[in-house]
Every structure is written in C-alpha cells, then in structure tokens.
Design a protein around this motif. Sequence first.
Motif, short mmCIF file in Angstrom:
data_model
loop_
_atom_site.label_atom_id
_atom_site.label_comp_id
_atom_site.label_asym_id
_atom_site.label_seq_id
_atom_site.Cartn_x
_atom_site.Cartn_y
_atom_site.Cartn_z
N PRO A 145 0.81 -1.23 0.00
CA PRO A 145 0.00 0.00 0.00
C PRO A 145 0.84 1.28 0.00
O PRO A 145 0.45 2.28 -0.60
CB PRO A 145 -0.82 -0.13 1.30
N ILE A 146 1.98 1.25 0.67
CA ILE A 146 2.85 2.43 0.69
C ILE A 146 3.47 2.65 -0.69
O ILE A 146 3.50 3.79 -1.20
CB ILE A 146 3.94 2.27 1.77
N LEU A 147 3.95 1.59 -1.30
CA LEU A 147 4.52 1.72 -2.64
C LEU A 147 3.47 2.19 -3.64
O LEU A 147 3.75 3.01 -4.53
CB LEU A 147 5.10 0.37 -3.08
N GLY A 148 2.24 1.69 -3.51
CA GLY A 148 1.17 2.12 -4.40
C GLY A 148 0.84 3.60 -4.22
O GLY A 148 0.60 4.32 -5.20
N ALA A 149 0.84 4.06 -2.97
CA ALA A 149 0.57 5.47 -2.72
C ALA A 149 1.67 6.36 -3.28
O ALA A 149 1.41 7.43 -3.85
CB ALA A 149 0.41 5.70 -1.22
N LEU A 150 2.91 5.93 -3.14
CA LEU A 150 4.02 6.69 -3.72
C LEU A 150 3.87 6.81 -5.24
O LEU A 150 4.06 7.88 -5.81
CB LEU A 150 5.35 5.99 -3.40
N ALA A 151 3.53 5.70 -5.87
CA ALA A 151 3.39 5.70 -7.33
C ALA A 151 2.24 6.59 -7.79
O ALA A 151 2.28 7.15 -8.89
CB ALA A 151 3.18 4.27 -7.82
N ALA A 152 1.22 6.74 -6.94
CA ALA A 152 0.04 7.52 -7.33
C ALA A 152 0.19 9.01 -7.03
O ALA A 152 -0.67 9.80 -7.43
CB ALA A 152 -1.18 6.97 -6.59
N SER A 153 1.27 9.40 -6.36
CA SER A 153 1.38 10.78 -5.88
C SER A 153 2.34 11.60 -6.73
O SER A 153 3.52 11.26 -6.85
CB SER A 153 1.88 10.79 -4.42
N PRO A 154 1.87 12.71 -7.32
CA PRO A 154 2.76 13.59 -8.08
C PRO A 154 3.79 14.31 -7.21
O PRO A 154 4.79 14.80 -7.72
CB PRO A 154 1.79 14.61 -8.70
N THR A 155 3.55 14.36 -5.89
CA THR A 155 4.43 15.12 -5.00
C THR A 155 4.73 14.31 -3.75
O THR A 155 3.84 13.70 -3.15
CB THR A 155 3.78 16.46 -4.59
N LEU A 156 6.01 14.30 -3.36
CA LEU A 156 6.44 13.77 -2.08
C LEU A 156 6.83 14.95 -1.20
O LEU A 156 7.69 15.75 -1.58
CB LEU A 156 7.63 12.83 -2.26
N ALA A 157 6.21 15.07 -0.04
CA ALA A 157 6.47 16.19 0.86
C ALA A 157 7.16 15.68 2.12
O ALA A 157 6.63 14.83 2.83
CB ALA A 157 5.17 16.90 1.23
N LEU A 158 8.35 16.22 2.40
CA LEU A 158 9.11 15.91 3.61
C LEU A 158 9.09 17.14 4.52
O LEU A 158 8.63 18.20 4.13
CB LEU A 158 10.55 15.53 3.25
N GLU A 159 9.62 16.99 5.72
CA GLU A 159 9.66 18.15 6.61
C GLU A 159 10.49 19.27 6.01
O GLU A 159 10.11 20.44 6.06
CB GLU A 159 10.19 17.74 7.98
N LYS A 251 9.48 14.98 -7.89
CA LYS A 251 9.12 16.26 -7.30
C LYS A 251 9.02 16.09 -5.79
O LYS A 251 8.08 15.48 -5.28
CB LYS A 251 7.81 16.78 -7.86
N ILE A 252 10.01 16.64 -5.08
CA ILE A 252 10.04 16.52 -3.62
C ILE A 252 10.09 17.93 -3.03
O ILE A 252 10.90 18.75 -3.43
CB ILE A 252 11.27 15.71 -3.16
N VAL A 253 9.18 18.21 -2.10
CA VAL A 253 9.07 19.54 -1.53
C VAL A 253 9.17 19.46 -0.01
O VAL A 253 9.11 18.38 0.58
CB VAL A 253 7.75 20.22 -1.92
N ARG A 336 4.42 23.32 14.87
CA ARG A 336 4.89 22.75 13.60
C ARG A 336 3.84 21.80 13.00
O ARG A 336 3.70 21.74 11.78
CB ARG A 336 6.22 22.03 13.82
N ASN A 337 3.13 21.08 13.84
CA ASN A 337 2.06 20.22 13.32
C ASN A 337 1.04 21.05 12.55
O ASN A 337 0.59 20.65 11.46
CB ASN A 337 1.35 19.49 14.47
N ARG A 338 0.66 22.19 13.13
CA ARG A 338 -0.32 23.04 12.44
C ARG A 338 0.26 23.58 11.13
O ARG A 338 -0.46 23.68 10.12
CB ARG A 338 -0.75 24.18 13.36
N ARG A 339 1.53 23.91 11.15
CA ARG A 339 2.17 24.40 9.92
C ARG A 339 2.22 23.30 8.87
O ARG A 339 1.98 23.54 7.68
CB ARG A 339 3.57 24.91 10.24
N PHE A 340 2.55 22.08 9.29
CA PHE A 340 2.57 20.95 8.35
C PHE A 340 1.22 20.79 7.66
O PHE A 340 1.14 20.64 6.44
CB PHE A 340 2.91 19.65 9.08
N VAL A 341 0.16 20.80 8.46
CA VAL A 341 -1.17 20.56 7.89
C VAL A 341 -1.57 21.69 6.95
O VAL A 341 -2.13 21.45 5.87
CB VAL A 341 -2.21 20.36 9.01
N SER A 342 -1.28 22.92 7.31
CA SER A 342 -1.60 24.05 6.42
C SER A 342 -0.91 23.90 5.08
O SER A 342 -1.51 24.14 4.02
CB SER A 342 -1.18 25.37 7.08
N ARG A 343 0.33 23.47 5.12
CA ARG A 343 1.09 23.28 3.87
C ARG A 343 0.54 22.10 3.07
O ARG A 343 0.44 22.18 1.85
CB ARG A 343 2.56 23.06 4.23
#
Length: 383
Positions: A145-159, A251-253, A336-343
């Motif tokens: 499921p994690i690999l499938g989600a990665l493949a389906a996502s145009p963007t990977l967001a890290l901290e 695309k990693i942001v 930071r949690n609130r900032r993460f979710v806003s982003r």
Amino acid sequence: MPDAVAARRLARRSRDGGRHAAFARRWGAFALTGAALLGVCSAFHLSAGPIGLAHAAGAAANTPAQAGRPAVPVPSLPAPPRATLPGFNPPPAMPGTTASGPVRAQPARMPFYVATRGTTTIYVLGTLHVGDPADYPAGQPFRAPILGALAASPTLALELSPDELLVSQDDVSKYGVCRRDCLPGLLPEPLWRKLALRLRGNPAAQDEIKKMRPWLASLVVETYDSLSAGLQTEYGTEAQLQNVYIRTRGKIVGLETLPQQMRAFTGLTLAQQREMLAQDLVQTPAENVDDVKTLHRLWRVGDADAIAAWQAAKSEKLARDKRISDSIDNRIVYERNRRFVSRMLLIAGPNKPVFVAIGALHLGGRKGVLQLLRQHGFVVDAG
C-alpha cells in the motif's frame, strides 16, 4: 544528483571527515525532528562529514526525550567507542534460512494513513530518521500500500526539502555555535557538571560541546544516545523513500522552510533551552538507548496513537519544570504540526494526491497531524 551538489558533498567530507568521528537528519530530529536535525552523521561512520548530518539529526528528531523536534544538522563530534557504550546491544542479525528454506524478510509496517476529503487524498507516513537494514528488505523496502501510494502521488512532501537540507549545516553552526566556549556559562553549575560527567569518557566531544548553545547541545546529546542504540542513518525512512520515489517521479518539496525550523530553536528562552538539556540528562545513556529501541519497535508495529501515548508518558517522566516543558512542546511540536497541515492543504488538491512523510511522533494524539486533518473534514483510515 547535480554535479555541483555532489562536489559540495565530497568537499565537505574531505574537509571534516578526518577531523571528527561522529556527528556530521534530521531533525530529525530530531530532528532541529521532527525532520530537522537531520544533520547528524552516524556516530559509527567515522569518515562521514557534515552531510552525514543530513539524516541523523533526524535521529534526534525522533528520540523519546525530545519528541517531534525538527531535525537540523548537528555539528560533528567525536564518536564514543562502540564497544564501550553503556547498554549497547548489537542489532539482531538479518533473517536467514530455516529447514524449510529462506526466510522472506518483511518490511516494517510503519504508521501509514490515508486521509480523504471528497476527491482530495493525502497519504501520511510516520518516519524514523534512523533504522535497521531489516526494516527495508532489498526486494520490497515498503509494504505494497505504501509503494502504491508513492506511485500515485505527483508530489512527495518531507519536513525539509532536500535542497534546504543540504545547506542547513551552515545555519545550525551560525546560530548554535559560539566563537569560544559559552555553554558552561549559560548553564547552572550542577547542570554543566552533569553534562561533563556524561561526556567524561570522550574529552574531545566535551571540548566541542562547550562551544554550543544549550539547545544545540541538547540535540547533540539526544542524537548521541539515539545512534548508540545500534540504528543507522542510511536506513532512515526519508532516505529510503527518496531511493524509491526518484526513480519514477522526482518532485520533492518541504512542508516548512529552513528559517522556520531554525526559529523553533533560536526563539527559545534560556530557561527553555536549559529544560531541554536537563531532560536529556535525567536518565542514563543505557536507559535512553532502551527508549530508542522501544520507539523503534512501536514504529515497526505502526500505530501512531500508541506511539503518541507512550511518548506522552515519557515526557511526563522527564519534565523538570512542567510549565516550561509544555511551552517547549507547543513551540517545536504542536505549532509545527499546524504548519505541516496548512502546507499539506495547499499542496494537495482534487485528484492530485500528495504523499507526506514526517516524523512518527507528529502523527498521533489529540494535537497530532491526523487529528488536525480530521478537524479539516478529512476521513483518516489506517493504510
């Protein structure tokens, strides 16, 4: 990797690797954690330079003592001899064979959740910035499921974005390191003596830490103990995710900027910085190592709320001044949690899923990222 980036990494390793043995995520950590202390180099990779800081500060970001703290790079320090670390037990051997044939290694379950609101989907993975090779089997480093989600996502967001992580070491040194010895004068005498006693077997590390401000010294101690648990920075979740993701997407942001992460620490009062460091020294190194191993086991099981409950109990135990301790958590975890979710909400859109990977200690609990997403109308299910 761009040639310029590769050249910069090589130059830094050549310059610093021979001088220092230990620290080079992060956040993690710990982080400045959650993902920002990602700058600490593994204590056991003697030649790693400042870039090694890149995924080890993450160790601090996700250490039990200072949950969810950003993982900025921690300056390099001499490593303790591995064989003499109190309470150190080598990690278990990789699965081998049985009478019935080879044992098929299974990837760690990890905290993984799917948040949906109409046609908007956010995949959320809780990370650790250090790990064990057994967490990511070569044939299948992540569950399907994690690999499938990665493949389906145009963007990977890290901290932090990879580009900002590369340059974060300079800012950590600028704001966290003094030109001359300053730490003994910034701490009450009993606290300084306690820290000096902790480092008595490593005089070179003690000399280096004297030049650090208390918040950075705290992150160093956290990372020091985390890496002593036998986990390795190259098996941090973010590094392994990028290995998979870059092959198909690219695309990693970042969910926050480096200045935002730095302000989480540079804005702390001296009392808050002292509380951070005092919490790190409540337990023995062996007890801290045991906590890191416990966190690693909970992460492998993959229940974010169980991790949050365990962390809350640890925080209650370690706090020297509960009021100050709560103010620290609010600044470097919950804000930071609130900032993460806003982003996340800005990045994700209808039929444009985003895959988010942040420190596991940010996810669960009533102020965690998963609950904040629910408050924004998302239905959150375990993946």
